[in-house]
Structures are given as structure tokens and as C-alpha cells.
Design an enzyme around this catalytic site. Structure first.
Site, PDB file in Angstrom:
ATOM      1  N   HIS A  79     -81.558  81.657   5.642  1.00  0.00           N
ATOM      2  CA  HIS A  79     -81.165  83.028   5.312  1.00  0.00           C
ATOM      3  C   HIS A  79     -82.366  83.947   5.390  1.00  0.00           C
ATOM      4  CE1 HIS A  79     -80.488  86.203   2.046  1.00  0.00           C
ATOM      5  NE2 HIS A  79     -79.590  86.490   2.974  1.00  0.00           N
ATOM      6  N   SER A  80     -82.221  85.074   6.070  1.00  0.00           N
ATOM      7  CA  SER A  80     -83.215  86.138   6.079  1.00  0.00           C
ATOM      8  C   SER A  80     -84.579  85.631   6.566  1.00  0.00           C
ATOM      9  CB  SER A  80     -83.295  86.763   4.676  1.00  0.00           C
ATOM     10  OG  SER A  80     -84.006  87.971   4.684  1.00  0.00           O
ATOM     11  N   TYR A  81     -85.618  85.730   5.730  1.00  0.00           N
ATOM     12  CA  TYR A  81     -86.947  85.229   6.105  1.00  0.00           C
ATOM     13  C   TYR A  81     -86.905  83.779   6.572  1.00  0.00           C
ATOM     14  CZ  TYR A  81     -91.213  82.626   4.940  1.00  0.00           C
ATOM     15  OH  TYR A  81     -92.263  81.742   4.963  1.00  0.00           O
ATOM     16  N   HIS A 219     -76.426  91.592   2.178  1.00  0.00           N
ATOM     17  CA  HIS A 219     -77.359  90.650   2.795  1.00  0.00           C
ATOM     18  C   HIS A 219     -77.220  89.225   2.257  1.00  0.00           C
ATOM     19  CE1 HIS A 219     -80.938  89.318   4.811  1.00  0.00           C
ATOM     20  NE2 HIS A 219     -81.689  89.277   3.726  1.00  0.00           N
TER      21      HIS A 219
END
Length: 238
Positions: A79-81, A219
Site C-alpha cells: 500500500h502507498s509507499y 487512500h
């Protein structure tokens, strides 16, 4: 009988393995093996936060998990980073990975760091946040900015911890290995406006080898729509 799948779910910046609680439990209830590691310096490992913690540290966290837990044929989710992390992991141990799932995540080209992929306002915000803290760490972004649903914002804010700034500055290799995997999925969180992930999602639309899905939420898909993410992870394993 459903074939057992091994999932490794890697959290994004400022988060920890705690954020996947609502996803891991139903997957385990279906008989699957699920790991939700927390990266060095975050969550319950926040006591290990130090200037030397970088992207390579976090890639090693996951590679070592795969090695010492003897995991193969893994569905690796970031997820994300953590898109940076799972890209690096796939580059090092592609033979252990069945498929990858990028959840509103950074998808770097060879030799890119995370800051290379964010619009200038985001770059300046990250740089300013780090500079206020000796250039070493970034305090958490308020969950409201990430579009987390109002009911869960207080919980997410209480759980998040500072992120080592060096993790955003280090380049990563592995995109080629990702593209050689048999299955790749990108989940775009479409419910929090124009984001750094919009451009990544739009570019992937021209690549038929990727499976693209949308989540109509903020997000933190694993917090806002865990049931949907469970179904998408099951699809990625098929």
C-alpha cells in the site's frame, strides 16, 4: 475446497501491520496464510526508528520474512509507499512471488525514488516536514487529508507513527522483475480526488498485462473498504 494462498501484506508510510486487521482476519477465516509485517521504525517497531533506516532496510525486512518463514508462491501486496518496498523485494527474490498487488501505491521505474513520483507540492510538503525534524523523520499526515472515513480517523491518527525520511530518498530497482511476473494488479483509490497515484493508474491503462481495479474510497483502502480488498486479493491469487 479452496486452495490455500500465502499473502504478505505490506503497509504504507506512517502505518504498521495493524492497518490490515480487517483484511487479514477474513482471509485467515477462509483458510489462507496471512502475514502483516511492520517495517523497521514504525508501529510496534517505532522504538527502532533511526537515521540509518532507509528503503533498503524495509526491503530487507520483507525479504528476510520470506526467507526465514520459508515462503514461496506468495501474493505480495503493498500500500502507498510500500509499492517501493514490494518492487525492491520482487527484484531480489522474484522466484518467491506469485503475483503482486499495488494498493494506491507508488510503482517506480528502475532507479526512481519515491519523491521522483510525487507532484511538486507534495515534494515540498515532505521536505518541509522533514526539515522541521532535523531532516530525519516526517510526522504522520492527518488521516483526514488521506480521505479516511470520519469514523476511523481518530483510530488511524492514534496508530500512525513518524516515517524515516531516508525511505523516500533512496532509489529502487525491480520494476523489470515485476513486469515479468505472471499476474500484476493495481488498485486505485478513486474517492479522494486527484492524487499522486492518478497518473500511475492512467499510465497503466495502456498496459494490458496489468489488471486494474478501482476502490471508491480514500487512500486507506484496507481501512475504508476491507471487504473489497479481500475480494481483490482473492482475485489476484486465482
Amino acid at each position: 475446497m479452496t486452495k490455500k494462498t500465502t499473502y504478505v501484506l505490506v503497509h504504507g508510510g506512517w502505518h504498521g501491520g495493524w492497518c490490515y486487521k480487517r483484511v487479514a482476519a477474513p482471509l485467515r477465516a477462509r483458510g489462507h496464510e496471512v502475514y502483516t509485517p511492520t517495517l523497521t521504525g514504525l508501529g510496534e517497531r517505532s522504538h527502532l526508528l533511526a537515521a540509518g533506516v532507509n528503503l533498503s532496510t524495509h526491503v530487507a525486512d520483507i525479504v528476510n520474512l520470506l526467507r526465514w518463514e520459508e515462503l514461496t508462491d506468495v501474493v505480495l501486496c503493498g500500500h502507498s509507499y510500500a509499492g517501493m518496498v514490494i518492487t525492491g523485494v520482487t527484484g531480489l527474490v522474484p522466484e518467491r512471488i506469485r503475483s503482486v498487488v499495488y494498493v494506491d501505491a507508488y510503482l517506480p521505474e528502475e532507479g526512481q525514488n519515491m519523491l521522483d513520483m510525487v507532484p511538486e507540492p507534495f515534494q515540498k510538503s515532505f521536505q518541509a516536514s522533514a526539515s522541521k525534524n532535523g531532516g530525519l523523520i516526517m510526522p504522520p499526515i492527518p488521516s483526514e487529508i488521506l480521505g479516511v472515513n470520519p469514523r476511523d480517523r481518530a483510530w488511524v491518527d492514534a496508530q500512525c507513527t513518524s516515517q524515516p525520511y531516508a525511505t523516500f530518498l533512496e532509489c529502487v530497482a525491480g520494476r523489470g522483475a515485476v513486469e515479468r511476473l505472471g499476474k500484476r494488479m493495481y488498485v486505485y483509490a478513486a474517492g479522494w480526488g486527484e492524487t499522486p497515484f492518478t497518473a500511475i493508474y492512467e499510465r497503466l491503462k495502456s498496459n494490458p498485462s496489468w489488471t486494474l481495479r478501482e476502490a471508491p474510497c480514500g487512500h486507506d483502502v484496507m481501512v475504508d473498504m476491507p471487504e473489497l480488498l479481500v475480494e481483490l486479493l482473492l482475485e489476484a491469487a486465482a
